[in-house]
Design an enzyme around this catalytic site. Structure first.
Site, PDB file in Angstrom:
ATOM      1  CE  LYS A 231      -4.168  -0.910   2.589  1.00  0.00           C
ATOM      2  NZ  LYS A 231      -5.309  -0.515   3.770  1.00  0.00           N
TER       3      LYS A 231
ATOM      4  N   GLY B  94      -7.761   3.920  -3.345  1.00  0.00           N
ATOM      5  CA  GLY B  94      -8.318   2.285  -3.894  1.00  0.00           C
ATOM      6  C   GLY B  94      -6.442   2.671  -4.785  1.00  0.00           C
TER       7      GLY B  94
ATOM      8  CD  GLU C 216      -3.242  -2.891   5.390  1.00  0.00           C
ATOM      9  OE1 GLU C 216      -2.794  -1.577   5.975  1.00  0.00           O
ATOM     10  OE2 GLU C 216      -3.813  -3.201   5.073  1.00  0.00           O
TER      11      GLU C 216
ATOM     12  CE1 TYR D 128      -6.739  -8.920   0.092  1.00  0.00           C
ATOM     13  CE2 TYR D 128      -7.026 -10.998  -0.048  1.00  0.00           C
ATOM     14  CZ  TYR D 128      -6.989  -9.941  -0.978  1.00  0.00           C
ATOM     15  OH  TYR D 128      -8.034  -9.968  -1.341  1.00  0.00           O
TER      16      TYR D 128
ATOM     17  CG  HIS E 234     -15.134  -0.446   3.803  1.00  0.00           C
ATOM     18  ND1 HIS E 234     -14.117  -0.417   3.630  1.00  0.00           N
ATOM     19  CD2 HIS E 234     -16.165   0.371   4.660  1.00  0.00           C
ATOM     20  CE1 HIS E 234     -13.747   1.031   3.665  1.00  0.00           C
ATOM     21  NE2 HIS E 234     -14.845   1.680   4.473  1.00  0.00           N
TER      22      HIS E 234
ATOM     23  CD  GLU F 119     -12.297   4.010   5.223  1.00  0.00           C
ATOM     24  OE1 GLU F 119     -12.770   4.270   3.908  1.00  0.00           O
ATOM     25  OE2 GLU F 119     -11.875   3.597   4.630  1.00  0.00           O
TER      26      GLU F 119
ATOM     27  CD  GLU G  70      -8.534   5.626   4.167  1.00  0.00           C
ATOM     28  OE1 GLU G  70      -7.649   6.372   4.203  1.00  0.00           O
ATOM     29  OE2 GLU G  70      -9.490   5.240   3.466  1.00  0.00           O
TER      30      GLU G  70
ATOM     31  CG  ASN H  21     -11.233   8.350   4.676  1.00  0.00           C
ATOM     32  OD1 ASN H  21     -10.165   8.055   4.435  1.00  0.00           O
ATOM     33  ND2 ASN H  21     -12.584   7.421   4.127  1.00  0.00           N
TER      34      ASN H  21
ATOM     35  NE  ARG I  93     -12.275  11.722   1.988  1.00  0.00           N
ATOM     36  CZ  ARG I  93     -12.664  10.853   1.860  1.00  0.00           C
ATOM     37  NH1 ARG I  93     -14.265  11.288   1.524  1.00  0.00           N
ATOM     38  NH2 ARG I  93     -12.634   9.466   1.596  1.00  0.00           N
TER      39      ARG I  93
HETATM   40  P1  ADP Z   1      -7.572   3.593   0.445  1.00  0.00           P
HETATM   41  O1  ADP Z   1      -7.343   4.660   1.238  1.00  0.00           O
HETATM   42  O2  ADP Z   1      -7.169   3.781  -1.132  1.00  0.00           O
HETATM   43  O3  ADP Z   1      -9.567   3.891   0.542  1.00  0.00           O
HETATM   44  P2  ADP Z   1      -8.220   1.828   2.056  1.00  0.00           P
HETATM   45  O4  ADP Z   1      -6.539   1.174   3.261  1.00  0.00           O
HETATM   46  O5  ADP Z   1      -9.219   2.390   3.172  1.00  0.00           O
HETATM   47  O6  ADP Z   1      -7.303   2.888   0.923  1.00  0.00           O
HETATM   48  O7  ADP Z   1      -7.988   0.705   1.634  1.00  0.00           O
HETATM   49  C1  ADP Z   1      -9.196   0.278   0.019  1.00  0.00           C
HETATM   50  C2  ADP Z   1     -10.382  -0.997   0.248  1.00  0.00           C
HETATM   51  O8  ADP Z   1      -8.934  -1.947  -0.043  1.00  0.00           O
HETATM   52  C3  ADP Z   1     -10.749  -1.428   1.227  1.00  0.00           C
HETATM   53  O9  ADP Z   1     -11.666  -1.085   1.693  1.00  0.00           O
HETATM   54  C4  ADP Z   1     -10.684  -3.373   1.346  1.00  0.00           C
HETATM   55  O10 ADP Z   1     -11.097  -3.506  -0.041  1.00  0.00           O
HETATM   56  C5  ADP Z   1      -8.833  -3.198   0.612  1.00  0.00           C
HETATM   57  N1  ADP Z   1      -8.153  -3.324   1.318  1.00  0.00           N
HETATM   58  C6  ADP Z   1      -7.460  -2.351   2.366  1.00  0.00           C
HETATM   59  N2  ADP Z   1      -6.436  -2.709   2.870  1.00  0.00           N
HETATM   60  C7  ADP Z   1      -6.469  -4.861   2.705  1.00  0.00           C
HETATM   61  C8  ADP Z   1      -5.791  -5.449   3.751  1.00  0.00           C
HETATM   62  N3  ADP Z   1      -5.372  -5.558   4.104  1.00  0.00           N
HETATM   63  N4  ADP Z   1      -6.613  -6.865   3.086  1.00  0.00           N
HETATM   64  C9  ADP Z   1      -7.517  -7.282   2.790  1.00  0.00           C
HETATM   65  N5  ADP Z   1      -8.033  -6.003   1.676  1.00  0.00           N
HETATM   66  C10 ADP Z   1      -7.954  -4.788   2.124  1.00  0.00           C
HETATM   67  P1  ADP Z   2     -15.189   7.364   0.247  1.00  0.00           P
HETATM   68  O1  ADP Z   2     -14.419   7.005   1.368  1.00  0.00           O
HETATM   69  O2  ADP Z   2     -15.352   8.674   1.035  1.00  0.00           O
HETATM   70  O3  ADP Z   2     -15.966   6.636   0.315  1.00  0.00           O
HETATM   71  P2  ADP Z   2     -13.748   7.754  -1.926  1.00  0.00           P
HETATM   72  O4  ADP Z   2     -12.345   6.698  -2.034  1.00  0.00           O
HETATM   73  O5  ADP Z   2     -14.337   7.257  -3.714  1.00  0.00           O
HETATM   74  O6  ADP Z   2     -14.376   8.238  -1.007  1.00  0.00           O
HETATM   75  O7  ADP Z   2     -13.127   8.909  -3.460  1.00  0.00           O
HETATM   76  C1  ADP Z   2     -14.014  10.245  -2.448  1.00  0.00           C
HETATM   77  C2  ADP Z   2     -13.808  10.805  -3.847  1.00  0.00           C
HETATM   78  O8  ADP Z   2     -12.053  11.859  -4.175  1.00  0.00           O
HETATM   79  C3  ADP Z   2     -13.756  10.577  -5.185  1.00  0.00           C
HETATM   80  O9  ADP Z   2     -14.183  11.501  -6.327  1.00  0.00           O
HETATM   81  C4  ADP Z   2     -11.804  10.042  -5.228  1.00  0.00           C
HETATM   82  O10 ADP Z   2     -11.680   9.750  -6.605  1.00  0.00           O
HETATM   83  C5  ADP Z   2     -11.493  10.844  -4.351  1.00  0.00           C
HETATM   84  N1  ADP Z   2      -9.899  10.777  -3.946  1.00  0.00           N
HETATM   85  C6  ADP Z   2      -9.572  10.019  -3.212  1.00  0.00           C
HETATM   86  N2  ADP Z   2      -8.312   9.955  -2.249  1.00  0.00           N
HETATM   87  C7  ADP Z   2      -8.055  11.162  -3.155  1.00  0.00           C
HETATM   88  C8  ADP Z   2      -7.065  11.403  -3.384  1.00  0.00           C
HETATM   89  N3  ADP Z   2      -5.764  11.160  -2.931  1.00  0.00           N
HETATM   90  N4  ADP Z   2      -6.639  12.303  -3.958  1.00  0.00           N
HETATM   91  C9  ADP Z   2      -7.597  13.271  -5.104  1.00  0.00           C
HETATM   92  N5  ADP Z   2      -8.611  12.428  -5.125  1.00  0.00           N
HETATM   93  C10 ADP Z   2      -9.059  11.254  -4.035  1.00  0.00           C
HETATM   94 MG    MG Z   3     -10.313   3.775   2.773  1.00  0.00          MG
END
Ligand code: ADP
Ligand code: ADP
Ligand code: MG
Length: 480
Positions: free
Chosen positions: A142, A149, A184, A186, A192, A259, A272, A274, A276
């Site tokens: 990650k 994502g 991390e 898996y 989620h 989350e 993590e 968020n 906002r």
């Molecule tokens: P982001 O900052 O891109 O939202 P997250 O850490 O919140 O990243 O993870 C986004 C998604 O990726 C999670 O909702 C889950 O589906 C998957 N994910 C993240 N970490 C893990 C993990 N350690 N094992 C399995 N799936 C994961």
């Molecule tokens: P949530 O966690 O609220 O479901 P998402 O991960 O789907 O949010 O992201 C919310 C919005 O922010 C989306 O439009 C996504 O493209 C944007 N986004 C998420 N992370 C970033 C980032 N690091 N930089 C810019 N835009 C981001």
């Molecule tokens: Mg996330």
């Protein structure tokens, strides 16, 4: 006192925020860029300021000053999790509707946030800075500064780790300007589950229950709901306490989301935070009666939370579908064009948060989410029926959308049973291979043969007691 707010965002969220501000008697101004000239959020606004980019902190501060706004609401995406905007607001004497700059930078760094959470005894996913022991595979690489994502790689074997770290690092550098990556554990077949939290500047914290966001494509949510079928009242109490511990640990001010992923035996891990308003916040609003934007504004004005944890209740069930301009059958590629026909659903229990209308042009510049369709009903079953009906009624022509795809997902037997995890779409390849002229009934019939034996016990943590393994918490955090 906040009298006027600059909304530093676009699309559905800019419009949704302006609704609450107007209801509160607060003036609203928006920003827009040249490609958004004529976009719905700009046309609906009484006052709109042209800027070069939604990511330019200096221009947004200048727009706020020109508008004589006392506060800035960042929405989600763009600068919403950018500590520099929060800091620049402080410097300019403008109220930032969100947490302090230090909170944003601490939580925006996935390693730093885990360190803080571990200190607060919140269970975190086992994490390594370099190579994990061979027995820990598969692992996930990650991006430390990641989001949306992006920059994630699943690694099944130790010999593939180095290459995955190198490519994730390149992607992270390009997307976030931060090349750091980590490893991390898996978690297989996780769900989620996230908790909405609110904290004021007087040391009061509440959680506003969970949202389940397990239906994802490319690690991005597309369908969310509350309550979760996986969360028993016992688990809710435990996860809610962990979310509150997280909020307290960073003296969180404002609305935020903690989350977690939940494994099939009921162990949950902090992913993590968020800092906002979340895309899926409406399902929380529909089931609690709170207006989370109003809460954000009140907190930013220095007001106390007007309720305690015990005052908060959830009623009924709410589901949200994210409507995207994309082609699910072609790996969800974005679709562009002009919306020629726009006939959204209506009726009892239906809410539409939309950033577009007839005539809107949809380009490549921004995230392809067009609207969010949210339903409320007394039970999950009736909410599903309502969502099916609403999706059937939703006519949007001119760009390709995922509306039919969402209808198929909501119509599966597994969705009805609450048999969800983040690999749901991978397990349902039939959802992708449909010629578009097949009637919906036929699609549903095709996906109906249910492995009924499989969906009983591991479902929902219901009946399966929680195992507090060493790797988890050794039971060291308390509900306080
Ligand atoms: P982001 O900052 O891109 O939202 P997250 O850490 O919140 O990243 O993870 C986004 C998604 O990726 C999670 O909702 C889950 O589906 C998957 N994910 C993240 N970490 C893990 C993990 N350690 N094992 C399995 N799936 C994961
Ligand atoms: P949530 O966690 O609220 O479901 P998402 O991960 O789907 O949010 O992201 C919310 C919005 O922010 C989306 O439009 C996504 O493209 C944007 N986004 C998420 N992370 C970033 C980032 N690091 N930089 C810019 N835009 C981001
Ligand atoms: Mg996330």
């Amino acid at each position: 006192m906040i009298r006027k707010v600059l909304i530093a965002n676009r699309g559905e969220i800019a419009i949704r925020i302006s609704y609450t501000l107007r209801e509160m008697g607060i003036e609203a101004a928006v920003v827009f860029t040249a490609v958004d000239e004529g976009a719905l959020h700009q046309r609906l606004a009484k006052e709109a300021h042209l800027i070069a980019s939604y990511l330019d902190v200096a221009q947004i501060i200048r727009a706020a000053k020109n508008a004589a706004a006392d506060a800035i609401h960042p929405g989600y995406g763009f600068l919403s999790e950018n500590a520099a905007l929060s800091a620049a607001c402080d410097e300019a004497g403008i109220i930032f509707i969100g947490p302090a700059a230090e909170t944003i930078s601490g939580m925006g760094d996935k390693l730093e946030s885990k360190r803080l959470m571990q200190e607060a005894h919140v269970p975190v996913v086992p994490t390594w800075n370099g190579e994990p022991p061979d027995s820990e595979y598969p692992v996930l690489v990650k991006a430390t500064g990641g989001g949306g994502g992006k920059g994630m790689r699943l690694v099944e074997r130790p010999r593939n780790l180095a290459a995955a770290m190198a490519s994730a690092s390149r992607e992270a550098a390009a997307a976030f300007g931060d090349s750091r990556v980590f490893v991390e554990k898996y978690i297989r077949q996780p769900r989620h589950i996230e908790f909405q939290i609110l904290g004021d500047s007087h040391g009061n914290y509440v959680h506003v229950f969970e949202r389940e966001c397990s239906i994802q494509r490319r690690h991005q949510k597309i369908i969310e709901e509350t309550p979760s079928t996986a969360v028993t009242s016992e688990l809710r109490a435990q996860m809610g306490a962990a979310a509150l511990a997280a909020a307290r640990a960073v003296k969180y001010r404002g609305a935020g989301t903690v989350e977690f992923i939940l494994d099939p035996v009921g162990r949950f891990y902090f992913l993590e935070m968020n800092t906002r308003l979340q895309v899926e916040h409406p399902v929380t609003e529909m089931t609690t009666g709170l207006d989370l934007v109003r809460e954000q504004v009140r907190i930013a004005s220095g007001e106390k939370l007007s309720y305690a944890q015990a005052d908060l209740r959830q009623t009924g069930h709410s589901i949200e579908c994210r409507v995207y301009a994309e082609v699910p059958e072609e790996d969800f590629r974005p679709s562009t064009g002009t919306i020629e026909v726009y006939e959204p659903p209506a009726g009892p229990g239906i809410r539409l948060d939309s950033g577009v209308t007839r005539g809107s042009s949809v380009g490549y510049h921004f995230d392809p989410m067009l609207a969010k369709l949210i339903v409320w009903a007394p039970t999950r079953e009736s909410a599903i029926d309502r969502m099916k009906r609403a999706l059937d009624d939703f006519v949007l022509l001119g760009v390709r959308t995922n509306i039919e795809f969402l209808r198929c997902v909501i119509g599966t037997g597994d969705f009805a049973l609450g048999k969800l995890d983040t690999a749901f779409l991978d397990r349902h390849p039939e959802l992708f291979s449909l010629p578009s002229d097949v009637p919906v009934e036929a699609i549903l019939a095709a996906s109906l043969p249910l492995p009924l034996g499989e969906c009983s016990r591991e479902e929902a943590g219901e009946g399966s007691s929680l195992t507090f393994s060493d790797a988890w918490t050794s039971g060291s955090w308390r509900n306080s």
